[in-house]
Scaffold this motif. Sequence first.
Motif, mmCIF file in Angstrom:
data_model
loop_
_atom_site.group_PDB
_atom_site.id
_atom_site.type_symbol
_atom_site.label_atom_id
_atom_site.label_comp_id
_atom_site.label_asym_id
_atom_site.label_seq_id
_atom_site.Cartn_x
_atom_site.Cartn_y
_atom_site.Cartn_z
ATOM 1 N N UNK A 373 -25.767 0.916 5.817
ATOM 2 C CA UNK A 373 -24.496 1.545 6.191
ATOM 3 C C UNK A 373 -23.341 0.555 6.139
ATOM 4 N N UNK A 374 -23.571 -0.691 6.617
ATOM 5 C CA UNK A 374 -22.512 -1.705 6.566
ATOM 6 C C UNK A 374 -22.118 -2.024 5.135
ATOM 7 N N UNK A 375 -23.084 -2.045 4.245
ATOM 8 C CA UNK A 375 -22.813 -2.360 2.844
ATOM 9 C C UNK A 375 -21.833 -1.355 2.240
ATOM 10 N N UNK A 376 -21.930 -0.088 2.664
ATOM 11 C CA UNK A 376 -21.053 0.945 2.110
ATOM 12 C C UNK A 376 -19.757 1.112 2.918
ATOM 13 N N UNK A 377 -19.840 0.989 4.245
ATOM 14 C CA UNK A 377 -18.675 1.292 5.074
ATOM 15 C C UNK A 377 -17.680 0.142 5.215
ATOM 16 N N UNK A 378 -18.183 -1.096 5.297
ATOM 17 C CA UNK A 378 -17.268 -2.222 5.502
ATOM 18 C C UNK A 378 -16.243 -2.359 4.368
ATOM 19 N N UNK A 385 -15.270 0.305 10.292
ATOM 20 C CA UNK A 385 -16.592 0.692 9.820
ATOM 21 C C UNK A 385 -17.693 -0.108 10.494
ATOM 22 N N UNK A 386 -17.449 -1.414 10.691
ATOM 23 C CA UNK A 386 -18.439 -2.264 11.366
ATOM 24 C C UNK A 386 -18.682 -1.791 12.791
ATOM 25 N N UNK A 387 -17.618 -1.359 13.467
ATOM 26 C CA UNK A 387 -17.740 -0.868 14.842
ATOM 27 C C UNK A 387 -18.551 0.420 14.905
ATOM 28 N N UNK A 388 -18.286 1.322 13.973
ATOM 29 C CA UNK A 388 -19.018 2.601 13.930
ATOM 30 C C UNK A 388 -20.511 2.355 13.729
ATOM 31 N N UNK A 389 -20.848 1.458 12.811
ATOM 32 C CA UNK A 389 -22.252 1.165 12.522
ATOM 33 C C UNK A 389 -22.920 0.457 13.695
ATOM 34 N N UNK A 390 -22.192 -0.424 14.376
ATOM 35 C CA UNK A 390 -22.761 -1.138 15.526
ATOM 36 C C UNK A 390 -23.226 -0.158 16.599
ATOM 37 N N UNK A 391 -22.378 0.816 16.913
ATOM 38 C CA UNK A 391 -22.723 1.817 17.929
ATOM 39 C C UNK A 391 -23.870 2.701 17.454
ATOM 40 N N UNK A 392 -23.781 3.157 16.204
ATOM 41 C CA UNK A 392 -24.798 4.058 15.657
ATOM 42 C C UNK A 392 -26.172 3.396 15.595
ATOM 43 N N UNK A 393 -26.222 2.128 15.204
ATOM 44 C CA UNK A 393 -27.491 1.414 15.080
ATOM 45 C C UNK A 393 -28.177 1.273 16.433
ATOM 46 N N UNK A 394 -27.400 0.927 17.448
ATOM 47 C CA UNK A 394 -27.974 0.795 18.791
ATOM 48 C C UNK A 394 -28.517 2.136 19.284
ATOM 49 N N UNK A 395 -27.791 3.209 19.006
ATOM 50 C CA UNK A 395 -28.213 4.537 19.449
ATOM 51 C C UNK A 395 -29.511 4.964 18.766
ATOM 52 N N UNK A 396 -29.616 4.685 17.489
ATOM 53 C CA UNK A 396 -30.838 5.018 16.752
ATOM 54 C C UNK A 396 -32.041 4.288 17.353
ATOM 55 N N UNK A 397 -31.859 3.024 17.688
ATOM 56 C CA UNK A 397 -32.943 2.249 18.288
ATOM 57 C C UNK A 397 -33.437 2.842 19.593
ATOM 58 N N UNK A 398 -32.507 3.273 20.435
ATOM 59 C CA UNK A 398 -32.864 3.887 21.722
ATOM 60 C C UNK A 398 -33.654 5.168 21.511
ATOM 61 N N UNK A 399 -33.186 6.000 20.601
ATOM 62 C CA UNK A 399 -33.847 7.283 20.350
ATOM 63 C C UNK A 399 -35.263 7.093 19.823
#
Length: 484
Positions: A373-378, A385-399
């Motif tokens: 995701x960072x490769x495409x969004x940054x 974009x980096x901020x969006x991916x940071x939050x999303x990645x942490x959330x995926x890990x929790x789930x």
Amino acid sequence: MAQKSIRYNYFLNIFRIGFGILAGLFTMPYINRVIGVEGLGKVEYVNSIIAYFVLFSALGIPMYGIRETANRRDNLKEKSKLVIELLSILFVTSLVSYLIIFFVIINIHSLLDLKPLIVIMSSTIFFSNIGIEWFYQGIEDQRYITIRFIIVRIISLILLFLLVKEPKDYLNYGIIVVLSSVGGNIFNILYLKKHLSFKGFTIKDLNFKRHLKPILTIFVASISVSIYVQLDVLMLGSLKGSTSVGYYVMANKLIRFTIIFIVTLGSVLLPRLSYLISNDKEQYVVYVKKSLNYFLIIAFPFTVIFLTLAEDFTLLLGGQEFLPSIITMKILSPIIIIVSIAYFIGYLILYPQGKENIYTIAVIISAIISVIANFFLIPILGHIGAAIIAVSSELVGVLIMILLYYKELSKLELISVNILYYIIASFIMFLTIFFISYFNIDPLVNIVISSILGFLSFFLFLFIMKEEIFLSIVLDLKSRLNQN
């Protein structure tokens, strides 16, 4: 050695982290204005590179060391053998890391201009690994850790104002970053002889092989977490330049101050939980339930603070030059709650139970998603974009962790009415700060007034609803005041 109470260790950690946060907030405006976006970006870019080498050289030993030290804290011989074995492994990995760093500096031309800074900040590897902070966490010697931390931070503050006065002083700032974070670890080796004895066993008694599988399992998880914690800064520097790194770091560093506060509080519980899981399962469950509520009672209000006061924090700590950081800080604010839950499940439930493989699977998947995701969004959205991916990645890990360990988690009965109270209290806090914002007052004054009234509204609601964790804190404070 005498075992300090959880409450005592909490107090020392709160004091230590509180001091660190205040020192960081105090110096951040000075650093941002004196060093500037570009200078700050260079230091943080190099720091993100060195962080990977620190992680590689440490393998999974920091987390593994805490758990194993806690399990052996009553056995002097086994505890001493453990330290020697792990330190020997760290010596080898540190040597390999330095060889790779020098190879990278020589062969990657884009890093030649940063060579002095890389050399300076690479000393973090040495100080981190000789520091064996995990040992002192494992034996719960929070008093020593706190005293050493405060002394080193005070020295760092003095040196910061003496040696960093203009943009070209970013090299001096790099030295101070190393000193403030890991420079004090040199004292750990000197203090070690108080706790260990190396008599009664020889080199033949050492068993390095027994540690390899668990530390490598934890290492894979650690490197995966670091990918979506540090890779955003690394990719921003490579794809968008130092300026974007500066914007992102301005917001991310402030958010991470709070996360460090929560995570460090959790590290106090890790050695105790590792001990209780084998000796007192009932008490283990009690501590686990309380720790989740302690995390959330901190995470929710701070999320609201950064979401509602992002503009004021940016203007106060960075000035007009950092205005693009405002939206980044708002996007990153929910990560405080998400990381709190991730840390709780990963380190306070899975690690003590020897289920680190579940945590490893979760963070590997999250890391893969983050990289792609960072490769495409940054390139498109930069620091946003980096901020969006940071939050999303942490959330995926929790789930993923919840999904893979749902059956055992449900037995702990962690979901309670307290969580609903925190959500409602956060909404009331949001409305309070939102109302104050209409008066258009000075950023510093607004932060102070909004924070005081916001936290007051949050905890007042919990008090009215008789929320058990907050009431226990109030009753404890009242008891201590009456004793005095």
